[in-house]
Design an enzyme around this catalytic site. Structure first.
Site, PDB file in Angstrom:
ATOM      1  N   GLU A 118       8.547   9.694   7.968  1.00 61.61           N
ATOM      2  CA  GLU A 118       7.457  10.413   7.321  1.00 61.61           C
ATOM      3  C   GLU A 118       6.226  10.473   8.219  1.00 61.61           C
ATOM      4  O   GLU A 118       6.012   9.602   9.062  1.00 61.61           O
ATOM      5  CB  GLU A 118       7.071   9.708   6.011  1.00 61.61           C
ATOM      6  CG  GLU A 118       8.209   9.710   4.998  1.00 61.61           C
ATOM      7  CD  GLU A 118       7.822   9.079   3.663  1.00 61.61           C
ATOM      8  OE1 GLU A 118       8.475   9.431   2.667  1.00 61.61           O
ATOM      9  OE2 GLU A 118       6.900   8.255   3.612  1.00 61.61           O
ATOM     10  N   CYS A 131      -1.130  10.740  10.851  1.00 60.17           N
ATOM     11  CA  CYS A 131      -0.577   9.390  10.921  1.00 60.17           C
ATOM     12  C   CYS A 131       0.916   9.546  11.208  1.00 60.17           C
ATOM     13  O   CYS A 131       1.639  10.127  10.400  1.00 60.17           O
ATOM     14  CB  CYS A 131      -0.826   8.710   9.574  1.00 60.17           C
ATOM     15  SG  CYS A 131      -0.042   7.100   9.403  1.00 60.17           S
ATOM     16  N   CYS A 138      11.580  -0.192  10.352  1.00 52.55           N
ATOM     17  CA  CYS A 138      10.774  -1.147  11.110  1.00 52.55           C
ATOM     18  C   CYS A 138      11.458  -2.500  11.050  1.00 52.55           C
ATOM     19  O   CYS A 138      12.021  -2.872  10.020  1.00 52.55           O
ATOM     20  CB  CYS A 138       9.372  -1.250  10.510  1.00 52.55           C
ATOM     21  SG  CYS A 138       8.248  -2.299  11.475  1.00 52.55           S
ATOM     22  N   CYS A 142       7.355  -7.296   7.393  1.00 50.05           N
ATOM     23  CA  CYS A 142       6.178  -7.760   6.637  1.00 50.05           C
ATOM     24  C   CYS A 142       6.476  -7.549   5.143  1.00 50.05           C
ATOM     25  O   CYS A 142       6.834  -6.441   4.735  1.00 50.05           O
ATOM     26  CB  CYS A 142       4.933  -6.982   7.052  1.00 50.05           C
ATOM     27  SG  CYS A 142       4.589  -7.124   8.823  1.00 50.05           S
ATOM     28  N   CYS A 145       4.975  -4.552   2.951  1.00 47.85           N
ATOM     29  CA  CYS A 145       5.051  -3.183   3.477  1.00 47.85           C
ATOM     30  C   CYS A 145       6.393  -2.564   3.119  1.00 47.85           C
ATOM     31  O   CYS A 145       7.452  -3.157   3.361  1.00 47.85           O
ATOM     32  CB  CYS A 145       4.869  -3.211   4.995  1.00 47.85           C
ATOM     33  SG  CYS A 145       5.151  -1.620   5.796  1.00 47.85           S
ATOM     34  N   LEU A 251      -3.934  -8.019  11.152  1.00 51.04           N
ATOM     35  CA  LEU A 251      -4.083  -9.473  11.093  1.00 51.04           C
ATOM     36  C   LEU A 251      -3.673 -10.004   9.713  1.00 51.04           C
ATOM     37  O   LEU A 251      -2.794 -10.845   9.596  1.00 51.04           O
ATOM     38  CB  LEU A 251      -5.527  -9.864  11.449  1.00 51.04           C
ATOM     39  CG  LEU A 251      -5.716 -11.322  11.825  1.00 51.04           C
ATOM     40  CD1 LEU A 251      -4.959 -11.678  13.094  1.00 51.04           C
ATOM     41  CD2 LEU A 251      -7.203 -11.671  11.987  1.00 51.04           C
ATOM     42  N   ASN A 326      -1.683  -1.460  -1.223  1.00 50.13           N
ATOM     43  CA  ASN A 326      -0.913  -0.498  -2.006  1.00 50.13           C
ATOM     44  C   ASN A 326       0.346  -1.220  -2.449  1.00 50.13           C
ATOM     45  O   ASN A 326       1.236  -1.423  -1.633  1.00 50.13           O
ATOM     46  CB  ASN A 326      -0.536   0.706  -1.146  1.00 50.13           C
ATOM     47  CG  ASN A 326      -1.740   1.558  -0.842  1.00 50.13           C
ATOM     48  OD1 ASN A 326      -2.432   1.999  -1.752  1.00 50.13           O
ATOM     49  ND2 ASN A 326      -2.017   1.753   0.435  1.00 50.13           N
ATOM     50  N   CYS A 369      -1.191   3.660   3.347  1.00 55.45           N
ATOM     51  CA  CYS A 369      -0.661   2.582   4.192  1.00 55.45           C
ATOM     52  C   CYS A 369       0.393   1.764   3.477  1.00 55.45           C
ATOM     53  O   CYS A 369       0.185   1.318   2.356  1.00 55.45           O
ATOM     54  CB  CYS A 369      -1.781   1.631   4.574  1.00 55.45           C
ATOM     55  SG  CYS A 369      -2.826   2.301   5.820  1.00 55.45           S
TER      56      CYS A 369
END
Ligand code: SAH
Length: 379
Positions: A118, A131, A138, A142, A145, A251, A326, A369
């Site tokens: 995307e 973006c 990925c 994390c 995410c 971070l 989010n 995000c």
């Protein structure tokens, strides 16, 4: 929010005519994978005159023309041969969503091997930002995410990254973004993937985005942001590239105990090490490092963590970007309440650290995000 129709009838979700997912593989070579000298050589190999490479490049990067049929100044015989070899079709839009009166847009693309990624466009009165994704999926895992949950499918090629930008630069140039300038000016590597885990292609993409047309898109290096979980050797390598892109460091916690959990790569490179690499980058480039910090209720938003973060960053060339979390589907975490967020900002500023809270553009279309999770359409 407006939901636009699927652009590729017969290739949509759940459609029996949709091609079976193939094994992930890199796409064919595209002119955006090559610098101008490489394109001239490739054109020569195809038996055409080298200036044709400049011509095709001018169409693609200068006029943002991605359709070979529109390149009518190239004789038809040459055109088919050259564009067939240098402009393979890379991105098929599977879904296009928009909100904010058409100034925020999200595209879901199917790549040649069926992988899905995307990109999000954000138009403002003074700038247009895209973006982009640098990987399909990925591998950084994390837990907050959405992209991180699905794992890594593959790296994107340089041209697959560039083509996301050129597509949206074309949208802006055609005046399709109400109240926004017609020139796309900023690129943030904050879509799917960890850009520094796809290092050579991302650096190549940065060089191509910032070389003047017809070699590239002619954007300013300072208007490109590369965001990373903190792969220390790659940040150190970036210091030697002689680029002045903005480095964003995700971070999310000032202490190793919590960061080990929120950004698992911290188990390999600790907070002190990653900040040290970031300060080297800031010194080399003179550019402020952007410290990304998702505000997660009762997880990383305590006043003492604000104070610790303030202490780590005080006097450094840094800016803190707080991102209201989010929440992703199935997540046990929530965004911090606004008063808690305000107190966090106050403490950072009291420590002399410049701090802003990021807007949550694209939230309604799952384009904010951490919400990019293209795999969900396969369900
Ligand atoms: N892999 C890179 C770029 C991808 S995401 C990186 O981690 O920096 C861009 C930013 O969005 C990162 O700071 C990431 O931590 C943040 N992010 C991811 N999921 C989020 C979520 N659910 N809410 C808010 N920010 C999120």
């Amino acid at each position: 929010m407006t939901t636009l129709p699927l652009l590729t009838p017969g290739r949509g979700d759940g459609d029996p005519a949709a091609p079976a997912r193939r094994r992930a593989s890199m796409p064919p070579r595209h002119l955006a994978d090559l610098d101008l000298a490489g394109r001239r050589a490739a054109v020569g190999d195809l038996g055409a005159q080298a200036f044709r490479a400049n011509q095709i490049s001018g169409h693609y990067f200068g006029r943002l023309e991605r359709d070979p049929a529109a390149m009518t100044d190239i004789p038809a015989t040459d055109r088919d041969r050259l564009t067939g070899a240098l402009l393979p079709h890379l991105l098929t839009p599977v879904r296009e969503l928009d909100c904010d009166g058409g100034t925020t847009r999200k595209n879901l693309w199917r790549l040649h091997d069926g992988s899905l990624v995307e990109s999000v466009l954000m138009g403002y009165p003074d700038r247009v930002t895209v973006c982009v994704s640098s990987q399909a999926g990925c591998g950084m895992a994390c837990p907050f995410c959405a992209t991180g949950q699905a794992g890594l499918t593959r790296n994107l090629s340089t041209a697959e990254i560039i083509d996301q930008v050129v597509w949206f630069a074309g949208v802006a140039a055609r005046g399709e973004l109400p109240g926004c300038p017609p020139r796309l000016s900023r690129v943030v590597f904050m879509g799917m993937g960890e850009p520094l885990a796809n290092y050579p292609r991302v650096i190549d993409a940065v060089r191509r985005l910032t070389s003047p047309a017809p070699e590239g898109l002619g954007l300013s290096q300072r208007h490109i942001t590369v965001s990373t979980v903190g792969l220390v050797p790659a940040i150190r390598k970036l210091c030697d590239e002689d680029l002045s892109v903005t480095l964003a460091l995700s971070l999310h916690a000032p202490d190793d105990d919590l960061r080990d959990e929120l950004v698992p790569v911290n188990q390999r490179w600790k907070v002190a090490e990653v900040l040290d690499a970031a300060w080297t980058y800031a010194e080399r480039t003179g550019r402020r490092v952007s410290i990304e910090y998702a505000m997660i209720k009762d997880v990383n938003d305590q006043p003492w963590r604000a104070d610790l973060l303030g202490k780590l960053l005080s006097g450094r060339l840094a800016h803190v970007n707080l991102i209201p979390l989010n929440p992703t589907p199935g997540s046990r975490w929530d965004a911090s309440p606004k008063p808690v967020e305000r107190e966090f900002v106050r403490r950072l500023r009291a420590a002399g650290v410049s701090t802003t809270v990021r807007d949550t553009r694209g939230r309604e279309i799952d384009g904010a995000c951490g919400q990019l999770a293209a795999a969900e359409v396969d369900a």
